[in-house]
Design an enzyme around this catalytic site. Structure first.
Site, PDB file in Angstrom:
ATOM      1  N   ASP A  22       0.866  -1.163   0.000  1.00  0.00           N
ATOM      2  CA  ASP A  22       0.000   0.000   0.000  1.00  0.00           C
ATOM      3  C   ASP A  22       0.919   1.234   0.000  1.00  0.00           C
ATOM      4  O   ASP A  22       2.102   1.128   0.328  1.00  0.00           O
ATOM      5  CB  ASP A  22      -0.865  -0.072   1.263  1.00  0.00           C
ATOM      6  CG  ASP A  22      -1.656   1.182   1.498  1.00  0.00           C
ATOM      7  OD1 ASP A  22      -2.224   1.718   0.532  1.00  0.00           O
ATOM      8  OD2 ASP A  22      -1.719   1.624   2.667  1.00  0.00           O
ATOM      9  N   ASP A  24      -0.108   5.138   0.904  1.00  0.00           N
ATOM     10  CA  ASP A  24      -0.315   6.143   1.956  1.00  0.00           C
ATOM     11  C   ASP A  24      -0.340   5.495   3.345  1.00  0.00           C
ATOM     12  O   ASP A  24      -1.093   4.553   3.580  1.00  0.00           O
ATOM     13  CB  ASP A  24      -1.631   6.894   1.710  1.00  0.00           C
ATOM     14  CG  ASP A  24      -1.624   7.641   0.384  1.00  0.00           C
ATOM     15  OD1 ASP A  24      -0.569   8.205   0.024  1.00  0.00           O
ATOM     16  OD2 ASP A  24      -2.662   7.648  -0.305  1.00  0.00           O
ATOM     17  N   THR A  66      -2.695   1.056  -4.765  1.00  0.00           N
ATOM     18  CA  THR A  66      -3.153   2.205  -3.977  1.00  0.00           C
ATOM     19  C   THR A  66      -4.536   2.691  -4.416  1.00  0.00           C
ATOM     20  O   THR A  66      -4.773   2.909  -5.607  1.00  0.00           O
ATOM     21  CB  THR A  66      -2.076   3.338  -4.031  1.00  0.00           C
ATOM     22  OG1 THR A  66      -2.529   4.463  -3.299  1.00  0.00           O
ATOM     23  CG2 THR A  66      -1.727   3.752  -5.440  1.00  0.00           C
ATOM     24  N   ASN A  67      -5.430   2.810  -3.460  1.00  0.00           N
ATOM     25  CA  ASN A  67      -6.741   3.423  -3.717  1.00  0.00           C
ATOM     26  C   ASN A  67      -6.546   4.929  -3.772  1.00  0.00           C
ATOM     27  O   ASN A  67      -5.993   5.504  -2.829  1.00  0.00           O
ATOM     28  CB  ASN A  67      -7.721   3.111  -2.571  1.00  0.00           C
ATOM     29  CG  ASN A  67      -8.206   1.671  -2.564  1.00  0.00           C
ATOM     30  OD1 ASN A  67      -8.060   0.935  -3.532  1.00  0.00           O
ATOM     31  ND2 ASN A  67      -8.803   1.274  -1.443  1.00  0.00           N
ATOM     32  N   ARG A 116     -11.029  -1.346  -6.385  1.00  0.00           N
ATOM     33  CA  ARG A 116     -10.752  -0.697  -5.099  1.00  0.00           C
ATOM     34  C   ARG A 116     -10.542  -1.749  -3.999  1.00  0.00           C
ATOM     35  O   ARG A 116     -11.398  -2.603  -3.784  1.00  0.00           O
ATOM     36  CB  ARG A 116     -11.922   0.234  -4.757  1.00  0.00           C
ATOM     37  CG  ARG A 116     -11.602   1.206  -3.649  1.00  0.00           C
ATOM     38  CD  ARG A 116     -12.716   2.197  -3.427  1.00  0.00           C
ATOM     39  NE  ARG A 116     -12.618   2.697  -2.072  1.00  0.00           N
ATOM     40  CZ  ARG A 116     -11.780   3.668  -1.693  1.00  0.00           C
ATOM     41  NH1 ARG A 116     -11.019   4.269  -2.561  1.00  0.00           N
ATOM     42  NH2 ARG A 116     -11.710   4.039  -0.429  1.00  0.00           N
ATOM     43  N   LYS A 117      -9.376  -1.662  -3.312  1.00  0.00           N
ATOM     44  CA  LYS A 117      -9.159  -2.573  -2.180  1.00  0.00           C
ATOM     45  C   LYS A 117     -10.283  -2.382  -1.179  1.00  0.00           C
ATOM     46  O   LYS A 117     -10.705  -1.262  -0.979  1.00  0.00           O
ATOM     47  CB  LYS A 117      -7.809  -2.268  -1.490  1.00  0.00           C
ATOM     48  CG  LYS A 117      -6.589  -2.588  -2.308  1.00  0.00           C
ATOM     49  CD  LYS A 117      -5.313  -2.176  -1.573  1.00  0.00           C
ATOM     50  CE  LYS A 117      -5.168  -0.669  -1.503  1.00  0.00           C
ATOM     51  NZ  LYS A 117      -3.917  -0.196  -0.874  1.00  0.00           N
ATOM     52  N   ASP A 143      -1.580  -0.318   5.878  1.00  0.00           N
ATOM     53  CA  ASP A 143      -1.882   0.255   7.191  1.00  0.00           C
ATOM     54  C   ASP A 143      -3.371   0.224   7.514  1.00  0.00           C
ATOM     55  O   ASP A 143      -3.778   0.721   8.559  1.00  0.00           O
ATOM     56  CB  ASP A 143      -1.362   1.701   7.293  1.00  0.00           C
ATOM     57  CG  ASP A 143      -2.120   2.666   6.390  1.00  0.00           C
ATOM     58  OD1 ASP A 143      -2.585   2.233   5.305  1.00  0.00           O
ATOM     59  OD2 ASP A 143      -2.264   3.838   6.762  1.00  0.00           O
TER      60      ASP A 143
HETATM   61 MG   LIG Z   1      -2.811   3.215   3.412  1.00  0.00          MG
END
Ligand SMILES: [Mg+2]
Length: 199
Positions: A22, A24, A66-67, A116-117, A143
């Protein structure tokens, strides 16, 4: 941590594991309630560049998933995201690391988009681009619980970067937990992983 927790000894197998990351909150500081919209707002977390350099010796391929619904919301464009990712890749490359592919999902949470995850769309795109990918021979580091669901559903080893409180709430989804990507890299660097077979 869960009962099916897979041993990190698996990493000693005869070919490299794939690493899904991931972005962010893992590589860079997450902007709570907002979005990273340009390179100047992209702040690497402490030790993240060193961690990426360590990973490049241990894993192949290294893939960011990454979303980025900020695009769907009109807060930034695909071009802006590309600029941010060019900056991120270049800084990682300068530090001795490498990212082999980046997949992003621009769609809104409310769209229930398959990319989208925690849905698996980005992993399926990765497998299309890297046909040798085996999700059971992969790790997912994130995270958020959505990252853990994403990895868990695909049979990956899951690694949460968060405090213990969050990990304790979802023991069945999480194989390992660390406070930072750097802490994870420090542990994983102790494993002697073989070179991958030549293509
Ligand atoms: Mg994240």
């Amino acid at each position: 941590m869960n009962e099916r927790r897979k041993s990190l000894e698996l990493l000693n197998s005869d070919r490299k594991f794939a690493l899904f990351l991931d972005r962010d909150g893992v590589i860079n500081r997450r902007i709570v309630g907002g979005y990273v919209t340009r390179p100047a707002e992209f702040e690497f977390l402490p030790g993240a560049l060193e961690a990426m350099s360590i990973f490049s010796k241990l894993f192949y391929p290294i893939i960011v998933v990454t979303n980025q619904q900020g695009i769907g919301k009109g807060k930034m464009t695909e071009e802006q995201l590309n600029e941010i990712h060019s900056f991120m890749k270049e800084e990682i490359r300068k530090a001795g690391g490498e990212i082999h592919a980046i997949y992003h999902c621009p769609d809104l949470k409310v769209s229930h988009s398959t990319c989208r995850k925690p849905r698996p769309g980005m992993a399926l795109r990765a497998r299309h681009d890297f046909p040798a990918l085996n999700f059971k021979h992969s790790m997912m580091v994130g995270d958020m619980i959505s990252d853990m669901v994403f990895g868990h559903n695909l049979g990956m080893i899951t690694v949460l970067i968060a405090d213990e409180q969050l990990a304790r709430k979802h023991p069945m989804l999480i194989d390992y937990r660390f406070n930072s990507l750097y802490d994870f890299a420090m542990i994983i660097s102790k494993f002697d992983v073989q070179e991958p077979p030549k293509k």
